[in-house]
Write a protein that holds these residues in place. Structure first.
Motif, PDB file in Angstrom:
ATOM      1  N   ASN A 294      54.222  12.794  62.322  1.00 29.53           N
ATOM      2  CA  ASN A 294      55.761  12.956  61.917  1.00 29.53           C
ATOM      3  C   ASN A 294      55.988  12.171  60.606  1.00 29.53           C
ATOM      4  O   ASN A 294      55.348  11.291  60.339  1.00 29.53           O
ATOM      5  CB  ASN A 294      56.547  12.205  63.049  1.00 29.53           C
ATOM      6  CG  ASN A 294      58.019  12.536  62.633  1.00 29.53           C
ATOM      7  OD1 ASN A 294      58.542  13.553  62.863  1.00 29.53           O
ATOM      8  ND2 ASN A 294      58.683  11.746  62.162  1.00 29.53           N
ATOM      9  N   THR A 433      58.013  17.698  59.106  1.00 28.16           N
ATOM     10  CA  THR A 433      56.904  17.607  60.094  1.00 28.16           C
ATOM     11  C   THR A 433      56.684  18.891  60.706  1.00 28.16           C
ATOM     12  O   THR A 433      57.522  19.887  60.600  1.00 28.16           O
ATOM     13  CB  THR A 433      57.176  16.555  61.083  1.00 28.16           C
ATOM     14  OG1 THR A 433      56.200  16.448  62.037  1.00 28.16           O
ATOM     15  CG2 THR A 433      58.461  17.007  61.922  1.00 28.16           C
ATOM     16  N   GLY A 522      54.482  14.989  65.217  1.00 27.52           N
ATOM     17  CA  GLY A 522      55.670  16.022  64.959  1.00 27.52           C
ATOM     18  C   GLY A 522      56.834  15.828  65.615  1.00 27.52           C
ATOM     19  O   GLY A 522      58.018  16.345  65.606  1.00 27.52           O
TER      20      GLY A 522
END
Length: 534
Positions: A294, A433, A522
């Protein structure tokens, strides 16, 4: 306040998802009956509380229907208890079995054969088999103009070979199909009987360990464990009797919830001070996610003046004190300069020195661009989640110090996913992301997808991304091609990245499974292996 019965239970553990890397073919493990979900002993020898409710504080989507999800992250957060996927991404950044136990590309890369897990049923009693997979994939492909349709864009057809074998014919040789099958958008399996249900947005029906009990869009969702014989095929899942996911209005509200025992798990920005007394006593524990893919940063529209000048965008990158932001607001994350996470092929550590914090350099670049006194930079959209509003204020101050004056406007994080393309704002502070380990998919997300590049992609960058998904490439060849694209995006300052990582989670001291991640890269939280101890 929790019901009294909940107060007698307690806590849960986290299972998160780590994601990343190239396609790897792995064999799977066998199934299990639902009786394993109430096993008396956990992995660490503790007594599992099979009557407990796991209370999680995270954002809740407006719909649980994959056709209505703009991207997979929010859908996974709200539906992991009920929807299993064909593949998953494991802690070693590799694809791993879930409902498909193995998979293999044909020599020319245009056919993908999936071997399916046997003995699995949907919660409505429908068998999971090749026909169910075919029905799901074709259903998603027909969901016109949706994200789930786009995720399966490479699939030309689906053929049932046998009850436990299905073939996917691909429009071209590409690795991205694996990313889709590991995602809720493409890989989540819904009961064929429920596919056309008008209530799919509020009543998901899957092969997971839980069935839905109640759903309040944007507020909360409650699941209860399946009780049908053999209903829980994975012995690591389904240990809590029920799962509640609740959206809190602020970080303070989440902090109070976990401190008071109202919540078992909430997101964590990385600071221990607010919980120090509880951490010292063992009442609470933390789990950092510093290796998550992320990323957070500024998305810039290069078509809007004066952001069309590369020197202005480079000045913005030099003006931001990333290390200070990380230290003050996200201490378990890593400052990031290139718009690319470290664990993906193509990352180059040397690229991190391109935009050192240098206000004088920023002012020089602005003067060269014709703005010696700075300029009015307009309004920046800010995702209203976690520490991002505070990060935005720090960015605002750094830019003001070199003469760029911006105003801030916060929006719901989910609304920003689609709202950015329609908004006139030249900048947004948002997650950069993708819940995927496929580098080609990441390149498309960051540099090509019109949702995130609404003013059009850089033609040269589009060309550089071509062929990255070719299954015949070696790891070295793929990394080299990706590196060229990332270098171009970095040099042209298409983004102003800030940091990589997502803080982590604060959990009750009785939480177990923190070392057994199921999904986290993510920003996707899949707590399927989480359980509570007495």
């Amino acid at each position: 306040m929790k019901r009294n019965s909940r107060l007698r239970r307690r806590r849960g553990a986290i299972a998160l998802c780590a994601a990343l890397a190239t396609a790897t073919l792995l064999a799977g493990c066998g199934g299990a009956s639902s009786s394993s979900s109430t096993a008396a002993t956990g992995s660490g020898g503790d007594t599992v509380d099979g009557n407990a409710t796991l209370d999680i504080g995270m954002p809740v989507p407006q719909s649980l229907d994959p056709r209505q999800a703009p991207e997979p992250t929010q859908l996974t957060i709200g539906t992991w208890p009920v929807y299993d996927r064909l593949l998953q991404v494991g802690p070693n950044a590799q694809y791993e079995p879930m409902l498909a136990t193995k998979w293999e590309f044909s020599p020319d890369g245009t056919t993908l054969t999936l071997t399916l897990r046997q003995g699995v049923t949907f919660s409505d009693g429908t068998p999971f088999d090749a026909e169910a997979v075919k029905a799901n994939l074709e259903f998603s492909q027909k969901a016109d103009k949706t994200a789930v349709q786009a995720y399966l864009a490479d699939v030309a057809g689906v053929t049932v070979v046998s009850a436990d074998t299905v073939e996917l014919q691909l429009k071209k040789a590409s690795t991205t199909v694996l990313s889709a099958l590991a995602s809720t958008l493409g890989g989540a399996m819904i009961s064929p009987k429920a596919l056309n249900s008008p209530n799919l947005a509020t009543h998901p029906v899957g092969t997971g360990a839980y069935v839905i009990e109640s759903f309040k869009p944007g507020q909360s969702v409650v699941y209860k464990r399946r009780t049908d014989e053999g209903g829980i095929w994975d012995p690591k899942t389904g240990k809590p009797a029920s799962v509640t996911i609740t959206a809190y209005s602020s970080l303070e509200a989440m902090d109070n919830a976990v401190k008071s025992g109202q919540a078992d798990i909430v997101t964590w920005e990385g600071h221990k001070q607010p919980y120090q007394a509880q951490l010292d006593s063992g009442r609470l524990q933390t789990q950092p996610l510093s290796q998550a893919l992320n990323m957070v940063g500024l998305n810039i529209k290069p078509s809007v003046k004066p952001y069309d000048d590369v020197k202005v965008r480079q000045a913005i990158n030099h003006a931001i004190n990333r290390q200070a932001i990380v230290d003050a607001l996200q201490p378990v994350t890593t400052p990031r300069v290139q718009p690319w996470p470290e664990q993906l092929p193509g990352f180059d550590a040397a690229r991190e020195s391109v935009y050192a914090y240098d206000p004088d350099k920023a002012k020089q670049l602005l003067a060269e661009a014709g703005h010696p006194d700075g300029f009015d930079g307009g309004e920046m959209l800010v995702a209203q989640t976690g520490a991002l509003p505070a990060v935005a204020q720090a960015v605002q101050a750094d830019l003001a110090a070199v003469g760029i004056k911006i105003q801030l406007r916060s929006l719901d994080v989910y609304a920003m996913v689609t709202g950015w393309a329609k908004a006139p704002n030249p900048i947004q502070l948002m997650y950069m992301t993708l819940p995927s380990i496929d580098p080609y998919s990441w390149l498309q997300r960051l540099f090509v997808n019109p949702i995130y590049r609404p003013t059009g992609a850089d033609p040269e960058l589009v060309k550089l991304t071509e062929g990255v998904d070719d299954p015949s490439l070696t790891d070295e060849q793929r990394a080299a091609k990706v590196g060229e694209a990332v270098a171009h995006a970095t040099d042209n300052a298409l983004y102003a990245p800030l940091l990589q990582g997502i803080g982590g989670y604060v959990a009750d001291g009785k939480v177990r499974g923190l070392d057994d991640f199921a999904s986290v890269n993510g920003g996707v939280a899949d707590f399927r292996n989480t359980y509570l101890v007495k």
